[in-house]
Structures are given as C-alpha cells and as structure tokens.
Design a protein around this motif. Sequence first.
Motif, PDB file in Angstrom:
ATOM      1  N   PHE A 180      -8.504  -1.643  -2.201  1.00  0.00           N
ATOM      2  CA  PHE A 180      -7.431   0.071  -2.632  1.00  0.00           C
ATOM      3  C   PHE A 180      -7.615  -0.354  -3.661  1.00  0.00           C
ATOM      4  O   PHE A 180      -7.213  -0.933  -5.061  1.00  0.00           O
ATOM      5  N   CYS A 181      -7.364   0.962  -4.186  1.00  0.00           N
ATOM      6  CA  CYS A 181      -7.572   1.101  -5.840  1.00  0.00           C
ATOM      7  C   CYS A 181      -6.705   2.002  -6.013  1.00  0.00           C
ATOM      8  O   CYS A 181      -6.508   3.033  -5.644  1.00  0.00           O
ATOM      9  N   ALA A 182      -5.288   1.719  -6.760  1.00  0.00           N
ATOM     10  CA  ALA A 182      -4.287   2.496  -7.605  1.00  0.00           C
ATOM     11  C   ALA A 182      -4.583   2.990  -8.453  1.00  0.00           C
ATOM     12  O   ALA A 182      -5.349   2.771  -9.329  1.00  0.00           O
ATOM     13  N   GLU A 183      -2.717   4.460  -8.162  1.00  0.00           N
ATOM     14  CA  GLU A 183      -3.125   4.773  -9.235  1.00  0.00           C
ATOM     15  C   GLU A 183      -2.407   4.882  -9.515  1.00  0.00           C
ATOM     16  O   GLU A 183      -0.635   5.166  -8.982  1.00  0.00           O
ATOM     17  N   GLY A 184      -1.158   4.374 -11.091  1.00  0.00           N
ATOM     18  CA  GLY A 184       0.607   4.628 -11.281  1.00  0.00           C
ATOM     19  C   GLY A 184       1.169   2.881 -10.555  1.00  0.00           C
ATOM     20  O   GLY A 184       0.424   1.540 -10.034  1.00  0.00           O
ATOM     21  N   GLY A 185       2.273   2.641 -10.287  1.00  0.00           N
ATOM     22  CA  GLY A 185       2.817   1.548 -10.113  1.00  0.00           C
ATOM     23  C   GLY A 185       3.699   0.862 -10.809  1.00  0.00           C
ATOM     24  O   GLY A 185       4.954  -0.003 -10.404  1.00  0.00           O
ATOM     25  N   GLY A 186       4.226   1.546 -11.882  1.00  0.00           N
ATOM     26  CA  GLY A 186       5.014   0.910 -13.049  1.00  0.00           C
ATOM     27  C   GLY A 186       5.246  -0.536 -13.226  1.00  0.00           C
ATOM     28  O   GLY A 186       6.410  -1.114 -13.155  1.00  0.00           O
ATOM     29  N   GLY A 187       4.013  -0.928 -12.925  1.00  0.00           N
ATOM     30  CA  GLY A 187       4.018  -2.104 -14.110  1.00  0.00           C
ATOM     31  C   GLY A 187       4.016  -3.380 -13.033  1.00  0.00           C
ATOM     32  O   GLY A 187       3.688  -4.416 -13.172  1.00  0.00           O
ATOM     33  N   ALA A 188       4.244  -2.792 -11.509  1.00  0.00           N
ATOM     34  CA  ALA A 188       4.402  -4.213 -10.299  1.00  0.00           C
ATOM     35  C   ALA A 188       2.902  -4.554 -10.494  1.00  0.00           C
ATOM     36  O   ALA A 188       1.807  -3.831 -10.497  1.00  0.00           O
ATOM     37  N   ARG A 189       2.875  -5.119  -9.867  1.00  0.00           N
ATOM     38  CA  ARG A 189       1.208  -5.870  -8.793  1.00  0.00           C
ATOM     39  C   ARG A 189       1.052  -5.920  -7.661  1.00  0.00           C
ATOM     40  O   ARG A 189       1.758  -5.864  -6.395  1.00  0.00           O
ATOM     41  N   ILE A 190      -0.267  -5.364  -7.150  1.00  0.00           N
ATOM     42  CA  ILE A 190       0.250  -4.794  -5.799  1.00  0.00           C
ATOM     43  C   ILE A 190      -0.919  -5.754  -5.429  1.00  0.00           C
ATOM     44  O   ILE A 190      -1.709  -6.124  -5.816  1.00  0.00           O
ATOM     45  N   ASP A 191      -0.532  -6.198  -4.341  1.00  0.00           N
ATOM     46  CA  ASP A 191      -1.097  -7.533  -3.832  1.00  0.00           C
ATOM     47  C   ASP A 191      -2.075  -6.673  -1.891  1.00  0.00           C
ATOM     48  O   ASP A 191      -1.141  -6.424  -2.075  1.00  0.00           O
ATOM     49  N   LEU A 192      -3.252  -7.006  -2.097  1.00  0.00           N
ATOM     50  CA  LEU A 192      -3.769  -7.200  -0.410  1.00  0.00           C
ATOM     51  C   LEU A 192      -3.569  -8.264   0.268  1.00  0.00           C
ATOM     52  O   LEU A 192      -3.795  -9.310  -0.128  1.00  0.00           O
ATOM     53  N   CYS A 193      -2.879  -7.453   1.523  1.00  0.00           N
ATOM     54  CA  CYS A 193      -2.806  -8.546   2.344  1.00  0.00           C
ATOM     55  C   CYS A 193      -3.126  -8.613   3.809  1.00  0.00           C
ATOM     56  O   CYS A 193      -3.465  -7.212   4.319  1.00  0.00           O
ATOM     57  N   ALA A 194      -2.830  -9.786   4.783  1.00  0.00           N
ATOM     58  CA  ALA A 194      -3.235  -8.813   6.518  1.00  0.00           C
ATOM     59  C   ALA A 194      -2.304 -10.488   7.109  1.00  0.00           C
ATOM     60  O   ALA A 194      -2.354 -11.251   6.385  1.00  0.00           O
ATOM     61  N   LEU A 195      -1.795  -9.267   8.018  1.00  0.00           N
ATOM     62  CA  LEU A 195      -1.353 -10.483   9.139  1.00  0.00           C
ATOM     63  C   LEU A 195      -2.404 -10.591  10.092  1.00  0.00           C
ATOM     64  O   LEU A 195      -2.734  -9.781  10.218  1.00  0.00           O
ATOM     65  N   PHE A 196      -2.621 -11.454  10.619  1.00  0.00           N
ATOM     66  CA  PHE A 196      -3.255 -12.008  11.817  1.00  0.00           C
ATOM     67  C   PHE A 196      -2.797 -12.740  12.899  1.00  0.00           C
ATOM     68  O   PHE A 196      -2.013 -13.018  12.691  1.00  0.00           O
ATOM     69  N   GLU A 197      -3.325 -12.728  14.477  1.00  0.00           N
ATOM     70  CA  GLU A 197      -3.402 -12.998  15.184  1.00  0.00           C
ATOM     71  C   GLU A 197      -4.729 -13.164  16.053  1.00  0.00           C
ATOM     72  O   GLU A 197      -4.625 -12.744  16.354  1.00  0.00           O
ATOM     73  N   LEU A 198      -4.466 -14.870  16.646  1.00  0.00           N
ATOM     74  CA  LEU A 198      -5.880 -14.579  16.948  1.00  0.00           C
ATOM     75  C   LEU A 198      -5.372 -14.371  18.568  1.00  0.00           C
ATOM     76  O   LEU A 198      -4.616 -15.314  19.266  1.00  0.00           O
ATOM     77  N   ALA A 199      -6.117 -15.024  19.434  1.00  0.00           N
ATOM     78  CA  ALA A 199      -7.152 -15.164  20.776  1.00  0.00           C
ATOM     79  C   ALA A 199      -6.154 -15.948  21.538  1.00  0.00           C
ATOM     80  O   ALA A 199      -5.483 -16.129  22.171  1.00  0.00           O
TER      81      ALA A 199
END
Length: 334
Positions: A180-199
């Motif tokens: 994700f390439c962000a534009e703006g955000g008001g000084g907030a940090r943007i974390d890329l995350c994932a929830l996973f569930e395995l079989a």
Amino acid sequence: MPIAEVRLEFGRGTGPGIPRADLCALLLVGGAPRGAGDLVDADVPGHESGAVTHTRATAADGDVLDTLVLDLASLESAVTTVLVVIRAEGGPLGRIPGLRLRALVEGAQPVRLDCGGVTGGRMLVVGECYRDAAGERWRLRAAALTAPLMPATPRPARPTPVVLPPAGTCAGPGLLRIAFCAEGGGGARIDLCALFELADGRKGVVQPLGGAAGALRLPPYVRLDGDRLTVNLDQAARFRRVLVFLALRGAGRSFADVRGTVTVRPDHGPPQDFPLDPGDPASTVCALLLLTPEGDALRVRREARHLAVRRGVSPQRTVDYAYGWGLVWTPAAL
C-alpha cells in the motif's frame, strides 16, 4: 568473459510516496524459466543451486542497495541465460530517485548503467548474462528495456488466470505480494497487517507490532517485510482464509485523511492496482483483500472496507469482530 563471479549492485532512494523497487534475476533454460524457483529476489534470496544469491542493505541516508551475485561456475549446464530485471511496486520507476546499477566482474573494470533517463514503466530489463553458441564462455550484455510484465514469467503446470479486483479469481502458484502506497494520513503510521486462519485451525495475526512478521516457508506462510506483505500461494491448501488490512496508529488517526494505491503482484498473471479513497472519520482500520481457498489455489476478493472503531477497541480487534476471527487479544509491544 571467462567463467567468473558477476556482482550486480542496484541502489535507489526511498521515502514517503516513493515506489518500492527490487532487483531480480530470472534463470532461463531454452529461453524460458522452469518454474517459480528460477526467480531470485528479496522474497526468495537464493536459487536452490546456490549459484545466484540476493542481499539487501540500507545505508545511513536511507538509500537501499540490492546485490545480486552470479556464480557462473556453479550454474547448471542447462541454464543458458540469466535475465536481470528491476521491478517497481506502487508507481513507475521514474518516480524513484537515485536509480543506479553497477556490474562488477572479476578481472574487469566496473561497468555502470545510468538509469536516470527512465520515466515510466514498472519493469526494466537492465541486462542479461548468457552463454555463447559453443556454451564455453559467458557474455554480459547491458540493456534498458521497459516492459509491462516480467519477461518470460515462470509458467505454472496448469493455466492459472489471475484477474484480481474487483472481480477476483484464483491466484497461484508462486508468491502473491501486496503493498500500500499512501498519500496523506495526518501524521499517523499506517501498518499493513493480515489475519490468517489455517486449515488445521491455527489462527493469528501478521503485523509490525510485537515483531509478528510471520514466515513464508513455514506456518503461517505469510510474511511481512517492511511495507510489503507476501503470501505463499504454493501452500494454498493449508489456508482456510487470509484477510489483509490496514491499521492506523499515532497522532491524527483517521482514514478520512488517507488515500493511496493498493498493489497486488502475483508471480503468474498481470499486476493489479486499485485506489483506496478516504473513509469514515471514525475509521482507523480498513480491510483490503480476502483470500479463500478454491481448489488448489486461492481466490482473491477486493474488500476496500473501512470500519468504524469504538472507543477503547483496537483496530485489530475491530477487524477481528467484523469478520468473526475469534482471536484473544493482548497488548503488543511497540
């Protein structure tokens, strides 16, 4: 040139809004790769033969240096060509400052390729190392050819169409890279995350908080590398679902001020981008993509869903509740 070691160094600048770039090597047999294993890059930093390796370092000024080392003497005799490619994510190569490439060969003067004239495109074939007609000597040829896709992309054993958002279809095998390439955000940090569930029932989260970076070759088969998330599609049968999302933290947290571009890069199939528009002022979490099994591949569905966060509830817990993940959350170390 004689059979020797070839060292290729690719440097570039980094910073907010600047696309990510990688130096890659693609081994060809008879003009085509044998599979995803013949691609060497930051995610798979070594060929199984040990003849091609990739390393990455960051300088004090923030510039990034990728290094590819080709041990020509160790390459299998079936390999006739090694393509060297620069690949960009989140924007064209022309938006990346300080692009530079240097080739060092034993017993020869360093050769520098000026990439300053590159203005567009996300793929740049910068050179190839190939055997001569007799197969006795290697030659190194410089090039500067932009291309919309990786040349001679490894082909899966079966046809695998990849038409990602908004329709969403199966993706695999190989790796799926999401950024994700962000534009703006008001000084907030943007974390890329994932929830996973395995079989097998195991569940969890991959995120910067708490050092939960995951793993690519071991469970959960999802790994976070800086601002990029990679999913191992070769392990599709081991997944029940994966939800990729963004979480804000820091001052001025609100998706009302955030816009940007989501990039989705499968090994097999065209890359896909889609814009993320500003969301609700109460939202500090946004679900991006939902991956679910379909046969021996994964179906990728675009979500782009901003979620309002209640007071005292974390973004991670909010997205868990919205999708019924059922994790037990504890505060994570920064």
